[in-house]
Design a protein around this motif. Structure first.
Motif, mmCIF file in Angstrom:
data_model
loop_
_atom_site.group_PDB
_atom_site.id
_atom_site.type_symbol
_atom_site.label_atom_id
_atom_site.label_comp_id
_atom_site.label_asym_id
_atom_site.label_seq_id
_atom_site.Cartn_x
_atom_site.Cartn_y
_atom_site.Cartn_z
ATOM 1 N N SER A 1 0.485 -1.502 0.110
ATOM 2 C CA SER A 1 0.101 -0.397 -0.232
ATOM 3 C C SER A 1 0.640 1.389 0.208
ATOM 4 O O SER A 1 0.266 1.844 0.369
ATOM 5 C CB SER A 1 -0.989 0.478 1.015
ATOM 6 N N MET A 2 2.001 0.963 0.339
ATOM 7 C CA MET A 2 2.989 2.034 0.179
ATOM 8 C C MET A 2 2.734 3.607 -0.457
ATOM 9 O O MET A 2 2.382 4.612 -0.257
ATOM 10 C CB MET A 2 4.700 1.386 -0.099
ATOM 11 N N GLU A 3 2.784 3.555 -1.648
ATOM 12 C CA GLU A 3 2.315 4.239 -3.123
ATOM 13 C C GLU A 3 0.909 5.509 -2.193
ATOM 14 O O GLU A 3 0.586 5.907 -2.695
ATOM 15 C CB GLU A 3 2.312 3.177 -4.383
ATOM 16 N N ASP A 4 -0.147 3.691 -2.654
ATOM 17 C CA ASP A 4 -1.040 4.400 -2.323
ATOM 18 C C ASP A 4 -1.289 5.524 -0.740
ATOM 19 O O ASP A 4 -1.582 6.860 -0.904
ATOM 20 C CB ASP A 4 -2.480 3.196 -1.868
ATOM 21 N N THR A 5 -0.323 5.209 0.115
ATOM 22 C CA THR A 5 -1.037 5.406 1.065
ATOM 23 C C THR A 5 0.453 6.924 1.683
ATOM 24 O O THR A 5 -0.158 7.804 1.937
ATOM 25 C CB THR A 5 0.177 4.808 2.806
ATOM 26 N N LEU A 6 1.589 7.187 0.517
ATOM 27 C CA LEU A 6 1.804 8.675 0.121
ATOM 28 C C LEU A 6 1.393 9.323 -0.344
ATOM 29 O O LEU A 6 1.259 10.235 -0.512
ATOM 30 C CB LEU A 6 3.640 8.026 -0.842
ATOM 31 N N GLY A 7 0.798 8.849 -1.458
ATOM 32 C CA GLY A 7 -0.608 9.564 -2.142
ATOM 33 C C GLY A 7 -0.909 10.208 -0.747
ATOM 34 O O GLY A 7 -1.555 11.657 -0.637
ATOM 35 N N TRP A 8 -1.893 9.694 0.215
ATOM 36 C CA TRP A 8 -2.923 10.260 1.138
ATOM 37 C C TRP A 8 -1.934 11.520 1.855
ATOM 38 O O TRP A 8 -2.429 12.027 2.223
ATOM 39 C CB TRP A 8 -3.640 8.928 1.831
ATOM 40 N N VAL A 9 -0.986 11.218 2.002
ATOM 41 C CA VAL A 9 -0.257 11.328 3.354
ATOM 42 C C VAL A 9 0.144 13.046 2.500
ATOM 43 O O VAL A 9 -0.541 13.891 3.304
ATOM 44 C CB VAL A 9 1.480 10.782 3.606
ATOM 45 N N ALA A 10 0.658 12.717 1.196
ATOM 46 C CA ALA A 10 0.867 13.744 0.729
ATOM 47 C C ALA A 10 -1.018 14.806 0.770
ATOM 48 O O ALA A 10 0.366 16.213 0.531
ATOM 49 C CB ALA A 10 1.895 14.128 -0.671
ATOM 50 N N ASP A 11 -1.763 14.655 0.188
ATOM 51 C CA ASP A 11 -3.094 15.329 -0.097
ATOM 52 C C ASP A 11 -3.177 15.763 1.115
ATOM 53 O O ASP A 11 -3.214 17.279 1.294
ATOM 54 C CB ASP A 11 -3.734 14.626 -0.102
ATOM 55 N N ARG A 12 -3.195 15.114 2.933
ATOM 56 C CA ARG A 12 -2.912 15.641 3.734
ATOM 57 C C ARG A 12 -2.187 17.302 3.920
ATOM 58 O O ARG A 12 -2.576 17.952 4.597
ATOM 59 C CB ARG A 12 -3.272 14.611 4.647
#
Length: 600
Positions: A395-406
């Motif tokens: 899930s790293m890529e997805d979670t990194l995207g979530w973190v960047a958005d927040r």
């Protein structure tokens, strides 16, 4: 290798000089000259004024020399950076740091951790506070002590252009007993390292996200619950909890099973943290005698030390109602359950593998419901065939995207109302199918593991189409443990055993199988480093011969290869992504570790 930034210079205290103007009002020692003002009129005739007589100046008394008073040193405070020393982090900059935090008893304690950052981060860069999963309670288990082993995830996050602050937690690598799964201590350590990294010359802003796995997921949730009151000057943008420890009371259900190492560490640590909790009220003398290992070795050794003690040998029955503790232990577990308070005005992401056998997915769904009922917006992202640790990589890529958005202020689009549209398919796919037809092997598998395996005629070559498994060598016995449906690679045998007529034939089969897998692209060539290098026999601890990827991770606290590997022990081949679990050519160790992973 890029040059690492050197240790940070401590800020010097600036001395504020205070000048004392001491004056004596006595007329005998002070002469005051009269000041006269003459106004000249344009029409008035010029006049001559007599000179004003001036009294002779008396003898002067030398003024005392001004004194310099240094500002008093600031009182130590939680979040103060104590030390920072460079560590090798490849293309990243890295430091091992120590800092102050509020300990489990409410006093200031020194905590260690790691900081990673790409070179040349711009000013006002936000921070990701990483909270690691269970490694153990002993100081030698601290990620800053084992680095670079155990630093794979925070370094991957940093490589995505983030400043990452990775706490070891209180007492893990520093004096005192690590308060394992004591939520307030974990949460404060995770918040205070953000304060500390802002004192380093990295340009860190006050905006941050907390991200944790397993024990670290528990820590991240507690950090989120405490953030507004404990660190109000910081700007929390979101919380990521991957497979968080979701059921503190249920932790003690593992006592008497092969997974009881978790319960032992938690009970030991909590007894050290809470004065009214006595281990003797809950555990037998034999169990307590074994608990010294907790302060000496890491998770795998703790599991091994308690492997031979069953339920009756572990418990003092007076402290339990069946398998549930009563009294102080029950109260302490409840007090450290995540979800006791909302995470106000901050979005939360749960990342969960639906095949996780360590933190059961239904418990995480229940915890999501608890937070949502309090008004916390929690999005649950499910990965169909993900296990306890590998899901964080998947899930790293997805979670990194979530973190960047927040961190960039983008609103969370989902929250509590979000239901994964494929949840039914996910649940169905996560069910372990009956992949092996036949009966349990009777005596043809190594002693002690017959009950884990069933006979099969499925050719191993099906995982690598177009090849003839083992170079055509026929195993005298062949079996498998769990059939895994992986979203990327398709179905594969998670742990299989093939026994040959002799060690020599097994060795030949291993070499042929390695060549076949490389040929069909299942693995890379030994001369490349795309997934790591293969080295038959390079690690004697894995058995007589082995090949596999050198990259190591952890599953249920045990070291594993991220990709498939094969180990030869005598005339038997053990193979799978879990092959590195077999760190000794010992069937008992194989049995133990597989039991722990499979929850048997």
């Amino acid at each position: 290798m890029k040059r690492l930034i050197g240790p940070l210079m401590a800020f010097a205290l600036v001395a504020a000089a205070c000048s004392d103007s001491a004056t004596d009002s006595s007329p005998d020692t002070t002469a005051t000259a009269a000041v006269t003002t003459t106004t000249i009129s344009e029409t008035a005739p010029a006049t001559t004024s007599p000179a004003v007589a001036t009294a002779p100046a008396p003898a002067t008394t030398e003024a005392p020399a001004p004194t310099t008073t240094e500002a008093p040193p600031a009182e130590p405070a939680a979040g103060d950076l104590v030390s920072a020393e460079p560590v090798d982090a490849g293309e990243l900059n890295g430091w091992r740091i120590t800092y102050l935090s509020t300990g489990v008893q409410g006093d200031l304690v020194e905590v260690s951790g790691l900081v990673f950052a790409p070179p040349g981060m711009p000013a006002n860069s936000p921070v990701v506070s990483w909270a690691h999963g269970t490694t153990g309670v002993a100081d030698v288990c601290a990620p800053s002590a084992t680095h670079p082993v155990g630093s794979e995830i925070p370094m991957a996050i940093a490589a995505a252009d983030h400043i990452v602050a990775a706490t070891d937690y209180e007492g893990l690598g520093t004096p005192g007993v690590h308060p394992y799964l004591v939520g307030p201590s974990e949460g404060r350590s995770t918040l205070d390292i953000v304060r500390a990294v802002r004192q380093m010359e990295l340009g860190a802003s006050d905006r941050y996200v907390v991200w944790g796995l397993s024990q670290g997921g528990h820590a991240a949730l507690w950090a989120g619950q405490l953030a507004a009151s404990y660190a109000p000057e910081l700007d929390l943008a979101g919380v990521v909890a991957a497979a968080p420890a979701a059921d503190m009371s249920g932790l003690m259900d593992t006592v008497g099973t092969t997974a009881q190492g978790f319960a032992v560490m938690a009970a030991f640590a909590m007894a050290a943290a809470y004065d009214d909790l006595d281990l003797e009220d809950y555990f037998s003398a034999a169990a307590i005698d074994q608990m010294g290992i907790v302060e000496e070795a890491c998770l795998g050794a703790v599991f091994e030390a308690f492997f031979g003690l069953d339920d009756s040998a572990m418990r003092n029955p007076d402290g339990w109602d069946g398998i549930k503790p009563v009294g102080p232990l029950a109260e302490v577990l409840a007090a450290n359950q995540a979800g006791g308070a909302p995470i106000a005005d901050v979005p939360v992401l749960f990342v969960q593998g639906w095949a996780d056998a360590v933190v059961l997915p239904e418990l995480v769904r229940d915890l999501q419901g608890v937070y949502c009922s309090q008004g916390t917006q929690v999005t649950l992202e499910v990965y169909p065939n993900g296990g306890h640790v590998d899901t964080t990589f998947t899930s790293m890529e997805d979670t990194l995207g979530w973190v960047a958005d927040r961190l960039n202020g983008v609103a969370e689009p989902h929250g509590c109302d979000y239901v994964d549209p494929d949840l039914a398919e996910i649940e169905a796919a996560a069910q372990t199918p009956a992949a092996f037809a036949g009966t349990l092997l009777e005596g043809s598998a190594p002693e002690g593991i017959d009950n884990l395996f069933s006979e099969t005629t499925t050719p191993i070559a099906e995982t690598c189409p177009g090849t003839a498994a083992f170079g055509g060598a026929e195993p005298t016995a062949y079996s498998g443990s769990v059939w895994v449906q992986d979203a990327t690679t398709g179905p594969f045998l998670d742990a299989w055993i093939a026994r040959f007529e002799s060690p020599e034939v097994a060795s030949m089969a291993l070499a042929d199988f390695q060549a076949e897998l490389i040929a069909c692209g299942e693995f890379v060539d030994p001369g490349t480093t795309a997934l790591g290098s293969f080295s038959p026999g390079a690690d004697p601890g894995l058995g007589d011969e082995s090949f596999g990827v050198d990259y190591a991770g952890n599953v249920a606290g045990f070291p594993v290869n991220r990709y498939s590997a094969v180990v030869r022990i005598g005339d038997t081949l053990y193979g799978s992504g879990l092959a590195a679990l077999f760190t000794e050519p010992d069937v008992a160790a194989v049995m133990h570790t597989l039991n722990a992973i499979l929850g048997l």
